[in-house]
Design a protein around this motif. Sequence first.
Motif, mmCIF file in Angstrom:
data_model
loop_
_atom_site.group_PDB
_atom_site.id
_atom_site.type_symbol
_atom_site.label_atom_id
_atom_site.label_comp_id
_atom_site.label_asym_id
_atom_site.label_seq_id
_atom_site.Cartn_x
_atom_site.Cartn_y
_atom_site.Cartn_z
ATOM 1 N N ILE A 53 -4.473 9.331 -13.218
ATOM 2 C CA ILE A 53 -4.138 8.247 -12.288
ATOM 3 C C ILE A 53 -2.669 7.886 -12.447
ATOM 4 N N ARG A 54 -2.208 7.834 -13.688
ATOM 5 C CA ARG A 54 -0.781 7.516 -13.925
ATOM 6 C C ARG A 54 0.104 8.593 -13.320
ATOM 7 N N GLY A 112 -21.642 34.080 15.635
ATOM 8 C CA GLY A 112 -20.906 33.117 16.445
ATOM 9 C C GLY A 112 -20.088 32.225 15.560
ATOM 10 N N GLU A 113 -19.471 31.212 16.186
ATOM 11 C CA GLU A 113 -18.584 30.285 15.505
ATOM 12 C C GLU A 113 -19.266 28.934 15.381
ATOM 13 N N LEU A 114 -19.398 28.497 14.146
ATOM 14 C CA LEU A 114 -19.941 27.170 13.883
ATOM 15 C C LEU A 114 -18.806 26.162 14.041
ATOM 16 N N ARG A 115 -19.074 25.054 14.718
ATOM 17 C CA ARG A 115 -18.001 24.088 14.958
ATOM 18 C C ARG A 115 -18.456 22.688 14.551
ATOM 19 N N PHE A 116 -17.654 22.061 13.717
ATOM 20 C CA PHE A 116 -17.882 20.652 13.407
ATOM 21 C C PHE A 116 -16.543 20.013 13.077
ATOM 22 N N ALA A 117 -16.577 18.736 12.728
ATOM 23 C CA ALA A 117 -15.325 18.013 12.514
ATOM 24 C C ALA A 117 -15.327 17.313 11.159
ATOM 25 N N LEU A 118 -14.140 17.174 10.612
ATOM 26 C CA LEU A 118 -13.918 16.308 9.451
ATOM 27 C C LEU A 118 -13.085 15.130 9.926
ATOM 28 N N HIS A 119 -13.161 14.000 9.208
ATOM 29 C CA HIS A 119 -12.487 12.804 9.698
ATOM 30 C C HIS A 119 -11.075 12.621 9.166
ATOM 31 N N ASP A 120 -10.706 13.421 8.165
ATOM 32 C CA ASP A 120 -9.350 13.314 7.620
ATOM 33 C C ASP A 120 -8.835 14.687 7.277
ATOM 34 N N GLU A 121 -7.531 14.799 7.276
ATOM 35 C CA GLU A 121 -6.904 16.037 6.842
ATOM 36 C C GLU A 121 -7.131 16.199 5.337
ATOM 37 N N PRO A 122 -7.553 17.369 4.860
ATOM 38 C CA PRO A 122 -7.677 17.562 3.410
ATOM 39 C C PRO A 122 -6.342 17.296 2.726
ATOM 40 N N LYS A 123 -6.387 16.557 1.624
ATOM 41 C CA LYS A 123 -5.134 16.152 0.981
ATOM 42 C C LYS A 123 -4.524 17.257 0.139
ATOM 43 N N THR A 124 -5.276 18.334 -0.089
ATOM 44 C CA THR A 124 -4.724 19.441 -0.843
ATOM 45 C C THR A 124 -5.441 20.718 -0.440
ATOM 46 N N GLY A 155 0.782 -1.229 0.000
ATOM 47 C CA GLY A 155 0.000 0.000 0.000
ATOM 48 C C GLY A 155 0.810 1.274 0.000
ATOM 49 N N THR A 156 2.135 1.131 -0.001
ATOM 50 C CA THR A 156 2.952 2.348 0.053
ATOM 51 C C THR A 156 2.840 3.162 -1.229
ATOM 52 N N MET A 157 2.744 2.441 -2.357
ATOM 53 C CA MET A 157 2.780 3.144 -3.647
ATOM 54 C C MET A 157 1.433 3.658 -4.091
ATOM 55 N N VAL A 158 0.390 3.451 -3.271
ATOM 56 C CA VAL A 158 -0.937 3.854 -3.728
ATOM 57 C C VAL A 158 -1.338 5.164 -3.069
ATOM 58 N N ASP A 159 -2.226 5.849 -3.760
ATOM 59 C CA ASP A 159 -2.803 7.082 -3.236
ATOM 60 C C ASP A 159 -4.310 6.870 -3.270
ATOM 61 N N GLU A 160 -4.972 7.151 -2.146
ATOM 62 C CA GLU A 160 -6.423 6.936 -2.068
ATOM 63 C C GLU A 160 -7.179 7.676 -3.161
ATOM 64 N N ARG A 161 -6.582 8.767 -3.612
ATOM 65 C CA ARG A 161 -7.285 9.555 -4.633
ATOM 66 C C ARG A 161 -7.411 8.806 -5.946
ATOM 67 N N GLU A 162 -6.647 7.728 -6.131
ATOM 68 C CA GLU A 162 -6.769 6.929 -7.352
ATOM 69 C C GLU A 162 -8.171 6.368 -7.501
ATOM 70 N N LEU A 163 -8.877 6.196 -6.376
ATOM 71 C CA LEU A 163 -10.218 5.630 -6.449
ATOM 72 C C LEU A 163 -11.257 6.668 -6.870
#
Lengths: 259, 270, 512
Positions: free
Chosen positions: B45-46, C11-23, B28-36
């Motif tokens: 994807i490439r 006021g401040e709205l507060r909620f959570a996301l489950h993962d860090e945004p990847k970009t 799983g090291t070479m994969v990126d979840e965004r590929e899905l």
Amino acid sequence: MRTAAIVFLALVGLMALLPVNFERQFRDSPNAGPSRQFPLGTDDLGRDRFSRLIYGTRVSLLLATAAAILSCLAAAALGGIAGLAGGVADKIILGAADLFLSLPWLFLLLMARAFLPLNVSPMLSVTITFLLLGALGWAAPAKVLRAGLRKLRGSDFILQARAAGCSPARLLWRHLMPNVMPILWAQLWITIPAYVLAESTLGMLGLGVMEPLPSWGNLLRELEGGGMADHPWLLAPVLLLAAVIGSFQLVFEREDYSA
Amino acid sequence: MFKRLTRILALVLASGLGCAILVQYAPGTMVDERELNRRLSEDSIRALRSRKARGIDAAGNLLRYFAGLAKGDLGYSESNQAPIAQLIADRAPETLRELAAGLTGGWLVGLALALPRRGWLFSPPAILLLSLPTALIAYLCLMEGAKPYLVMVVVLTPRIFRFARNLLAQAYTALHIEMARARGIGEARILFRHVLPSISPQLAALAAASVSMAIGAAIPVEAICDAPGIGRLAWNAAMARDLPLLVNVTMIVAVATTVATAASEMANPQ
Amino acid sequence: MNLLLVLALCGELRFALHDEPKTTDPLMMADESAEAIGYLTEGVLLRINRLTQRPEPELAASWRISKDSTKITFELRPGVKFPDGSPLTSETVVATFRRLLDPALHSPIADTFKTEKGTVKVTTQGPLTVLAEFPAPTAGMESMFDQIAIGSGLGPFLVAERRPGVSIVLKRNPSYWKRGLPLADAIRIDIEQNRDLELLRFRRGELQLIDKLTPDLYERLVKEAPGTAVDAGPTLDSEFLWFNQAKRAPIAETAKEWFRSTAFRRAVSQAIQRADLCRVVYRGHATPAAGPIAPSNKLWFKEDSAPERFDPATAAKLLETDGFRFQNGVLRDRGGNRVEFSLVTNAGSKTRERMAAMIQEDLSKLGVKINIVTLDFPSLIERMTRSLNYEACLLGLMNVDPDPSELMNILLSSASNHPWNPSQKTPETTWEAEIDRLMLAQAATADYSARKKSFDRVQEILREQAPVVYLLHPNALSAVSKQLTGVKPTPFFPHTFWDAPHISIAKSGGGG
């Protein structure tokens, strides 16, 4: 207290051998409370919690023992070489032990789990996981054994035996081994509960035993749903785990400081 | 001392290299979840895959890493989209707070319960807490609203209590203690003038070892409590196969653990 | 609006996301967390109203689609300014598209604008007029522009502070073009992976929204804080399992034979009790699935579809027609091999683990033995997309867009995300070739009836061949604090904060 702890452990061991059906799903009674049919109620899929607790005890205790035996055998071999041979061998083995202790073991287990072949039965899969735990867990007991052997090596009676012309083999089997066995035995008793706890931690992190097999780890995971105040029977695995591990601790007092 | 320092350095470097090799070959090291993501074309994807592959070349990366380390650059975390130095600087205070509070609280409470003659009364709850997995204790404390540093206190106190109590029990069997009692010297004076000084090397060793225990407990505690510390960073890095981040965190933990172990050995050479 | 009421409602709205945004690049957002941030901070030409499913003007005050569905002309709203004071013009929009469509960027959003026939051309037709020309008639054009962030900083909120992996704070955008909005001063988004902790914090009032609740946590909230748990109805998402039919997969040939047998797949589908999965695992908050399209997708759901009936007797007969034999509780193929395979799914998802356990029990009655294997997500993806070293997989699909073109890169046999046999050079079966033809046909016309006819046939083929065993469509379960007004939960992402500018927080009132 020690005797009571040993008797309790023996009783738990016998109880764990009871034949139970842990997989059958009574889908019309999910999350049911205790009753005659289900002494500890049922889980989310309607499976009898009591049966799962019995079988989970069997899985966790048996396999933790197997893992502990493996790690102690590895520790005996490597710790023995380091303690007796000394010199370069000692440095290499000690370095390897320290390296093992500093690597992220959770990641090692994650990797090992992902490498496992897919088509093995859940029981074989969990056995392999525990054996991996055992293979990774040799470092701490090896260091203890090495320290013990180094102390013994320099003791008076060994020096006298050497001076009297004792052969190395006889020295090892007649003098060193009998004095090292208590250390090994203590390590075994210490590592069994450590592996039970390690599997429980893995189970709580979602990396434990595969469905439908129960283990203490995935039984404890049920607590994540909350509601313990309303459903106190959910604490049964916690109490049993505490009683068993506590009994191990009473049988053998720990003197080393490893976690 | 020089030998010890060299050994620590060698161990830290070896743990970093070991970690890098593990991650490189982990499934799983070479994969990126965004590929899905089904909006992605084959070209995209490439491109994702080759970008990932470039980031995972362990040997090349390690050389670049050490070159960067000399300039204070610890690399970049893809999973967090941030420089690693910044991430660690941001997270370290939380972990240090937890460790400091956990160790201080653990020692104060552990010793306070171990010292008195009736300290044996606290053995059963200590055994109970020692018998539960750290993750479960963390979870139960979390449900009661306890902060992560309090969880660390609950995890560390029984360990310190138990070992301190064993040390005290052994120390009290010494002949000179019996003699002191026979001479009518008070218990408090015996404790502070005779017992504690005689076990101070072992206590110092225990103190150093408790740092190792605390570091080991931090990862599951932070993972369960979602505390923004180094432990959770390590856990997320492992799940995301973030090679540079995992190597850095492994080396930090290795430094802390080996220094603590070395201190423990120096305090009590036995 | 009364000033005091306005002050009471800031006021401040507060909620959570489950993962860090990847970009943080709005044109590269391809994961749920990044899309959530982009939704709150970026301006788009038009927005699909999540309640009505109709496009509404945003930065574009109006638009016209040509009769042949190849051109769309936008009239931009005058007077819209960026935070630095510069105005929004057609040049900004063109520059955005130029960057988006740059091949070197590899934007996932851009890929929807590229087809075999060419790429969309976006040109300026006046200071506030933009023309987008598609190389071929394109259906669902409007919804494509819902995803494109124009410039940066035209949304209701701006990113004020970001602690990677910990939290993101958004502040009200002072130059937001909708006067008087947003109502909230700020939004604090914590990165919270532990869902139990998320619920605990909601109950304590530390969070005011939970966008997606798992069924067991939903039920707990219903008991502990009724009135805050919301079931917005069936989503477009689906849970399903499929068998690995790739010839090059490194699995046993016997297993490949089973998985390539339509009778085997149909039998498995008929042996699974979907109603139990909905009732037990999802606590009644799911609907059995007939295919990839949820019944809530009224435009595209095939009306006479029904979920595969639970019928183990018929399932057993189907297996017999293909040479399988049931002996002493064990199913064997015509070669005498025991039918046993592994079912992989992602670790950490309790609902999937429970579903897998129930499917295991259901199929055991057919004599099929399943070994459930949970893997961490990267390992799972690696097996699914690279090594193809798996036998059956249980996963889910999150559908944002109801349009069937959203499924193109799954249903086309050449796609690398084609689950059961990815990246085929030419379709290996006649029915996959038929699906390819129909999917391309429906994408090549804007005529709804023609598209519906093609896509209905795709749904029929998926039912007949069962390459994917569709299990259920989960409901959208959310938690909304009583402190909030203006929250209108919908089954479509983002479920609770899609209308964030109109969400206000009362200062008084308890948590949870």
